[in-house]
Each structure stands twice: as structure tokens, then as C-alpha cells.
Motif scaffolding. Structure first.
Motif, PDB file in Angstrom:
ATOM      1  N   ASN A 169     -38.649  38.649  -0.431  1.00  0.00           N
ATOM      2  CA  ASN A 169     -39.774  37.841   1.228  1.00  0.00           C
ATOM      3  C   ASN A 169     -41.422  37.162   0.292  1.00  0.00           C
ATOM      4  O   ASN A 169     -41.651  36.370   1.011  1.00  0.00           O
ATOM      5  N   MET A 170     -41.482  37.145  -1.041  1.00  0.00           N
ATOM      6  CA  MET A 170     -41.964  35.782  -1.694  1.00  0.00           C
ATOM      7  C   MET A 170     -41.276  34.904  -1.438  1.00  0.00           C
ATOM      8  O   MET A 170     -41.580  33.249  -1.084  1.00  0.00           O
ATOM      9  N   LEU A 171     -39.853  34.602  -1.103  1.00  0.00           N
ATOM     10  CA  LEU A 171     -39.419  32.931  -0.892  1.00  0.00           C
ATOM     11  C   LEU A 171     -38.302  33.139   0.459  1.00  0.00           C
ATOM     12  O   LEU A 171     -37.723  32.499   0.569  1.00  0.00           O
ATOM     13  N   ASN A 172     -38.643  33.698   1.338  1.00  0.00           N
ATOM     14  CA  ASN A 172     -38.208  33.564   2.111  1.00  0.00           C
ATOM     15  C   ASN A 172     -37.554  33.762   2.191  1.00  0.00           C
ATOM     16  O   ASN A 172     -36.174  33.115   2.674  1.00  0.00           O
ATOM     17  N   THR A 213     -26.076  29.576  -5.393  1.00  0.00           N
ATOM     18  CA  THR A 213     -26.655  30.509  -6.038  1.00  0.00           C
ATOM     19  C   THR A 213     -27.039  29.615  -7.066  1.00  0.00           C
ATOM     20  O   THR A 213     -28.330  29.291  -7.791  1.00  0.00           O
ATOM     21  N   LEU A 214     -26.311  28.857  -8.496  1.00  0.00           N
ATOM     22  CA  LEU A 214     -27.356  27.850  -9.106  1.00  0.00           C
ATOM     23  C   LEU A 214     -28.392  26.999  -8.712  1.00  0.00           C
ATOM     24  O   LEU A 214     -29.516  26.975  -9.512  1.00  0.00           O
ATOM     25  N   ASN A 215     -28.634  27.002  -7.389  1.00  0.00           N
ATOM     26  CA  ASN A 215     -29.398  25.971  -6.966  1.00  0.00           C
ATOM     27  C   ASN A 215     -30.328  27.275  -6.665  1.00  0.00           C
ATOM     28  O   ASN A 215     -31.711  26.407  -7.094  1.00  0.00           O
ATOM     29  N   ARG A 216     -30.184  28.185  -6.817  1.00  0.00           N
ATOM     30  CA  ARG A 216     -31.604  29.068  -6.671  1.00  0.00           C
ATOM     31  C   ARG A 216     -31.937  29.882  -7.934  1.00  0.00           C
ATOM     32  O   ARG A 216     -33.162  30.389  -7.396  1.00  0.00           O
ATOM     33  N   LEU A 217     -30.818  29.658  -8.688  1.00  0.00           N
ATOM     34  CA  LEU A 217     -31.280  30.425 -10.247  1.00  0.00           C
ATOM     35  C   LEU A 217     -33.134  29.919 -10.879  1.00  0.00           C
ATOM     36  O   LEU A 217     -33.648  31.155 -11.329  1.00  0.00           O
ATOM     37  N   PRO A 218     -33.624  28.561 -10.834  1.00  0.00           N
ATOM     38  CA  PRO A 218     -34.010  28.416 -11.539  1.00  0.00           C
ATOM     39  C   PRO A 218     -35.457  28.307 -10.553  1.00  0.00           C
ATOM     40  O   PRO A 218     -36.445  28.211 -10.694  1.00  0.00           O
ATOM     41  N   VAL A 219     -35.131  28.944  -8.781  1.00  0.00           N
ATOM     42  CA  VAL A 219     -36.670  29.117  -8.462  1.00  0.00           C
ATOM     43  C   VAL A 219     -37.536  30.207  -9.043  1.00  0.00           C
ATOM     44  O   VAL A 219     -38.101  30.707  -8.909  1.00  0.00           O
ATOM     45  N   TYR A 220     -36.285  31.437  -8.605  1.00  0.00           N
ATOM     46  CA  TYR A 220     -36.018  32.503  -9.087  1.00  0.00           C
ATOM     47  C   TYR A 220     -36.649  32.464 -11.127  1.00  0.00           C
ATOM     48  O   TYR A 220     -37.947  33.245 -10.352  1.00  0.00           O
ATOM     49  N   LEU A 221     -36.632  31.740 -11.163  1.00  0.00           N
ATOM     50  CA  LEU A 221     -37.144  31.935 -13.002  1.00  0.00           C
ATOM     51  C   LEU A 221     -38.758  31.279 -12.715  1.00  0.00           C
ATOM     52  O   LEU A 221     -39.639  32.013 -13.464  1.00  0.00           O
ATOM     53  N   SER A 222     -38.882  30.277 -11.814  1.00  0.00           N
ATOM     54  CA  SER A 222     -39.914  29.690 -11.456  1.00  0.00           C
ATOM     55  C   SER A 222     -40.827  31.095 -11.425  1.00  0.00           C
ATOM     56  O   SER A 222     -42.369  31.114 -11.580  1.00  0.00           O
ATOM     57  N   LEU A 223     -40.591  31.658 -10.039  1.00  0.00           N
ATOM     58  CA  LEU A 223     -41.218  32.880  -9.758  1.00  0.00           C
ATOM     59  C   LEU A 223     -42.184  33.497 -10.431  1.00  0.00           C
ATOM     60  O   LEU A 223     -42.407  34.164 -10.860  1.00  0.00           O
ATOM     61  N   LEU A 224     -41.167  33.912 -11.411  1.00  0.00           N
ATOM     62  CA  LEU A 224     -41.152  35.421 -12.371  1.00  0.00           C
ATOM     63  C   LEU A 224     -41.925  34.402 -13.323  1.00  0.00           C
ATOM     64  O   LEU A 224     -42.560  35.669 -14.124  1.00  0.00           O
ATOM     65  N   ARG A 225     -42.330  33.048 -13.859  1.00  0.00           N
ATOM     66  CA  ARG A 225     -42.756  33.232 -15.015  1.00  0.00           C
ATOM     67  C   ARG A 225     -44.142  33.212 -14.110  1.00  0.00           C
ATOM     68  O   ARG A 225     -45.015  33.186 -15.173  1.00  0.00           O
ATOM     69  N   GLU A 226     -44.025  32.421 -13.192  1.00  0.00           N
ATOM     70  CA  GLU A 226     -45.843  32.820 -12.773  1.00  0.00           C
ATOM     71  C   GLU A 226     -45.668  34.081 -12.787  1.00  0.00           C
ATOM     72  O   GLU A 226     -47.153  34.869 -12.720  1.00  0.00           O
ATOM     73  N   LYS A 227     -45.500  35.222 -12.081  1.00  0.00           N
ATOM     74  CA  LYS A 227     -45.850  36.234 -11.713  1.00  0.00           C
ATOM     75  C   LYS A 227     -45.929  36.936 -13.428  1.00  0.00           C
ATOM     76  O   LYS A 227     -46.801  37.744 -13.257  1.00  0.00           O
ATOM     77  N   GLN A 228     -45.595  36.452 -14.073  1.00  0.00           N
ATOM     78  CA  GLN A 228     -45.483  37.091 -15.622  1.00  0.00           C
ATOM     79  C   GLN A 228     -47.016  36.690 -16.161  1.00  0.00           C
ATOM     80  O   GLN A 228     -47.510  37.156 -16.926  1.00  0.00           O
TER      81      GLN A 228
END
Length: 209
Positions: A38-41, A9-24
């Protein structure tokens, strides 16, 4: 909020953060766990569970406010507090890490590098000094350094780790392709590029069969 978190889970959280910053940056205000999945499969249930470890901001039928979720993830991952680090091994990789400005977004500040090559000792990279390795303990003490980054050849990586432990670091980010022996009080995160490349190549070969 769950304060106990698995390594996956800790490995995935920065991936979510990167995606969210892109969407922002794209102007997106709200987003659902399903959309992220869906965006991260990924599985949407897993995404929802992961995010629940760091944030309770999700709302039924609305999802997450992107700005709030970003803030919660940054706080949870402790990216707001600056963590000072030094590099041992000022070769191409060491210099590249010193010059990478993106670390600031994750609260990492590389203060300096150390090497035994007299030709580069006394020079700088992006204004950051390269010292002789003999000055490691002095600099770490003066600057209260808690993270050491090893980019040396494997043959001297353990020696570099021993010196970092002696200098009082609490964590080591190891780029050398070898295992390190350190006290239980010191955390080691290995980044073995040879292993990653082997996995990548294997998966490509499997897909092409």
C-alpha cells in the motif's frame, strides 16, 4: 529461499529496504506485505513473492519483524561486503558521486577518480584522490578494484570502458548516454539520465492531457 531472481524483483528489493529502514527509524517493529504494498502502490502478492526471494521470516497474521527483514535484505543484496570502485571522469557528476556518503550503506566504497584534466589531477574530493587516467591500471591492481564508474562524455565512454576491462574490473556502472561493448565476463549497468528524463516528461504530459 529462491536464489534465482528476476531483474524486476532485484530492482524492487532496494526500494523495500529503503522503506523498511524509514519505518525502523519511526519505531515500527513489525510490518505486513500488504502494508508495504500500500505504501509503495504495489500488489501485495507481488511484494510477498519478492520478499520470499530474500527472506523466509514472514509469519501469518504477524507479518515481518522489521529488523529481521532488513537484515535478510542487506545480506541477500550483499550490502555488508565492501565493494571498492573507481570513477572515470572527475567532472561535476563524478565529483558528486565521490562525495556521496550514502553509498556506504550499500557496500560501495569509491576509492579514487581518474581524469585527463591536469588542473584537477592531484586534487582530492572528500579525501579521495583524483589521478591522471594513465595511472588507472596501476591503481586498480594495487587496490584490487572490481567496479568502474563511467561519468565521461559519450564520445570517450567506450575508451574508458576498454581501459577498465584491461585493468581487470568485473562490473561497470555507466552514466554516459551511450551503449558499451564489453566482454561477456564484464557486467554493465547503464544509468541513462536522458532516457529517464524523457520517460518522466512523457508521463507528466500524459497525466496533464
Amino acid at each position: 529461499m529462491n536464489t534465482k531472481i528476476s531483474k524486476r524483483t532485484l530492482n524492487r528489493l532496494p526500494v523495500y529496504l529503503s522503506l523498511l529502514r524509514e519505518k525502523q527509524r519511526e519505531g515500527i517493529k513489525t510490518i505486513s506485505a500488504t502494508a508495504i504494498a500500500n505504501m509503495l502502490n504495489l500488489n501485495h502478492v507481488q511484494v510477498r513473492k519478492d520478499l520470499a526471494c530474500a527472506s523466509n521470516a514472514g509469519k501469518p497474521k504477524v507479518g515481518y519483524e522489521v529488523e529481521v527483514l532488513i537484515r535478510d535484505l542487506v545480506d541477500f543484496l550483499d550490502y555488508n561486503s565492501v565493494k571498492d570502485a573507481v570513477v572515470i571522469g572527475a567532472g561535476d557528476l563524478g565529483k558528486a558521486l565521490m562525495g556521496y556518503t550514502g553509498f556506504a550503506s550499500y557496500g560501495l566504497n569509491i576509492n579514487a577518480a581518474f581524469d585527463i584534466n591536469e588542473d584537477i589531477c592531484g586534487t582530492t574530493v572528500k579525501g579521495k584522490p583524483i589521478y591522471h587516467l594513465s595511472k588507472l591500471a596501476e591503481v586498480c591492481s594495487n587496490k584490487n578494484i572490481h567496479i568502474g564508474i563511467i561519468t565521461t562524455p559519450a564520445s570517450v565512454a567506450q575508451q574508458a570502458a576498454d581501459m577498465l576491462v584491461e585493468a581487470g574490473v568485473l562490473g561497470i556502472w555507466n552514466f554516459a548516454p551511450t551503449s558499451l561493448k564489453v566482454p561477456e565476463t564484464v557486467i554493465v549497468q547503464n544509468e541513462n539520465m536522458a532516457t529517464s528524463l524523457a520517460i518522466l516528461s512523457n508521463r507528466i504530459n500524459e497525466m496533464n492531457k
